[in-house]
Design a protein around this motif. Sequence first.
Motif, mmCIF file in Angstrom:
data_model
loop_
_atom_site.group_PDB
_atom_site.id
_atom_site.type_symbol
_atom_site.label_atom_id
_atom_site.label_comp_id
_atom_site.label_asym_id
_atom_site.label_seq_id
_atom_site.Cartn_x
_atom_site.Cartn_y
_atom_site.Cartn_z
ATOM 1 N N ARG A 34 -5.633 25.864 -4.349
ATOM 2 C CA ARG A 34 -6.044 24.780 -3.460
ATOM 3 C C ARG A 34 -5.702 23.385 -3.963
ATOM 4 N N LEU A 35 -5.485 23.243 -5.265
ATOM 5 C CA LEU A 35 -5.266 21.910 -5.812
ATOM 6 C C LEU A 35 -3.888 21.749 -6.438
ATOM 7 N N SER A 36 -2.974 22.652 -6.135
ATOM 8 C CA SER A 36 -1.612 22.512 -6.629
ATOM 9 C C SER A 36 -0.906 21.379 -5.886
ATOM 10 N N ALA A 37 0.241 20.956 -6.422
ATOM 11 C CA ALA A 37 0.986 19.862 -5.789
ATOM 12 C C ALA A 37 1.404 20.231 -4.370
ATOM 13 N N GLU A 38 1.828 21.492 -4.169
ATOM 14 C CA GLU A 38 2.241 21.940 -2.831
ATOM 15 C C GLU A 38 1.064 21.949 -1.863
ATOM 16 N N ALA A 39 -0.100 22.394 -2.359
ATOM 17 C CA ALA A 39 -1.280 22.458 -1.490
ATOM 18 C C ALA A 39 -1.761 21.068 -1.110
ATOM 19 N N LEU A 40 -1.692 20.119 -2.044
ATOM 20 C CA LEU A 40 -2.140 18.762 -1.746
ATOM 21 C C LEU A 40 -1.203 18.070 -0.765
ATOM 22 N N GLU A 41 0.089 18.402 -0.822
ATOM 23 C CA GLU A 41 1.042 17.809 0.124
ATOM 24 C C GLU A 41 0.893 18.398 1.517
ATOM 25 N N ASN A 42 0.511 19.675 1.589
ATOM 26 C CA ASN A 42 0.352 20.345 2.876
ATOM 27 C C ASN A 42 -0.965 21.133 2.879
ATOM 28 N N PRO A 43 -2.091 20.448 3.057
ATOM 29 C CA PRO A 43 -3.398 21.119 2.986
ATOM 30 C C PRO A 43 -3.568 22.235 4.014
ATOM 31 N N LYS A 44 -2.919 22.116 5.164
ATOM 32 C CA LYS A 44 -3.080 23.128 6.206
ATOM 33 C C LYS A 44 -2.534 24.485 5.778
ATOM 34 N N SER A 45 -1.641 24.493 4.794
ATOM 35 C CA SER A 45 -1.051 25.761 4.362
ATOM 36 C C SER A 45 -2.031 26.613 3.571
ATOM 37 N N VAL A 46 -3.092 26.001 3.050
ATOM 38 C CA VAL A 46 -4.050 26.754 2.241
ATOM 39 C C VAL A 46 -5.425 26.831 2.884
ATOM 40 N N ILE A 47 -5.660 26.004 3.888
ATOM 41 C CA ILE A 47 -6.956 26.051 4.568
ATOM 42 C C ILE A 47 -6.926 27.175 5.599
ATOM 43 N N ILE A 48 -7.875 28.081 5.475
ATOM 44 C CA ILE A 48 -7.931 29.230 6.380
ATOM 45 C C ILE A 48 -8.350 28.777 7.770
ATOM 46 N N GLN A 49 -7.559 29.167 8.753
ATOM 47 C CA GLN A 49 -7.814 28.814 10.137
ATOM 48 C C GLN A 49 -8.406 30.010 10.883
ATOM 49 N N GLY A 50 -9.047 29.743 11.998
ATOM 50 C CA GLY A 50 -9.557 30.810 12.846
ATOM 51 C C GLY A 50 -11.051 31.048 12.675
ATOM 52 N N THR A 51 -11.537 32.050 13.347
ATOM 53 C CA THR A 51 -12.961 32.379 13.324
ATOM 54 C C THR A 51 -13.277 33.222 12.086
ATOM 55 N N PRO A 52 -14.345 32.891 11.368
ATOM 56 C CA PRO A 52 -14.711 33.684 10.186
ATOM 57 C C PRO A 52 -14.967 35.147 10.548
ATOM 58 N N PHE A 53 -14.568 36.024 9.676
ATOM 59 C CA PHE A 53 -14.760 37.453 9.908
ATOM 60 C C PHE A 53 -16.240 37.802 9.783
#
Length: 247
Positions: A165-184
């Motif tokens: 969650r705190l890597s350089a790639e994740a900080l540049e594109n937070p949506k790539s690591v934030i889980i989307q959708g309805t919780p299971f």
Amino acid sequence: MFRRKLTALDYHAHDNFNVDDDRQFRSLIVWLEDQKIRHYKIEDRENLRNITSPDWPSYFQQYNKDLVAPDFKKREEQLDWLLSFAVRLDYADNAEKYKDQTSESVKKNLSNAPKVVSENPLDNLDFEADEFKKGVNTLAQLLNVTQHPDHLITLSAISKVVTQRLSAEALENPKSVIIQGTPFPVQEADLGFDTGDYVLNQAAKVLRLLHIHELRDLQTKINECIVSVQSTTANPKTDTRLGKVGF
């Protein structure tokens, strides 16, 4: 794979020996015969010492037969047997020297060896110190990581959060690591079996979901490998200049 035995035999090139190098391999065989095995008389070692001879492989094969060595097909297996044989002979010749060697005496010798100072500050940390444990728990609170009774397990969880969650790639594109959708709805999920204990049932559901997540991650990596291989093999390059028309 031969370093420990070569070191035990005091071979001068134990750190950079290459079994695939013919010259190094043949030189080692000659050294073993001259210094450790000594099966032949000195005057009978000439053929073996002639490491540049095209007939050397046949001399080496005869040498193995004379030693009653197993009939190995691979060079590595032949050498490993010879090294083990040489170690046994070396020990027999110096039994008085080695008989008093114990784990305590070895540790004592190691303690007298010069200490290597590491430049990595992590090597000097005391992972069981109270200050270190307090720092791990404080960091877990800052990152909203549930603390485990074992602070090292908590540290492992913190490591996963930081790398994912705190890597350089994740900080540049937070949506790539934030889980989307309805919780299971894990509470309502069907486990498929009943342990007889509600708490155990819920824990089993969580473990099953984690296992499924790992399988999906593995499948993703497999698919990536397949795509990578296909991109190389499914698009061969041809040279049309080599083609011919007619006969």
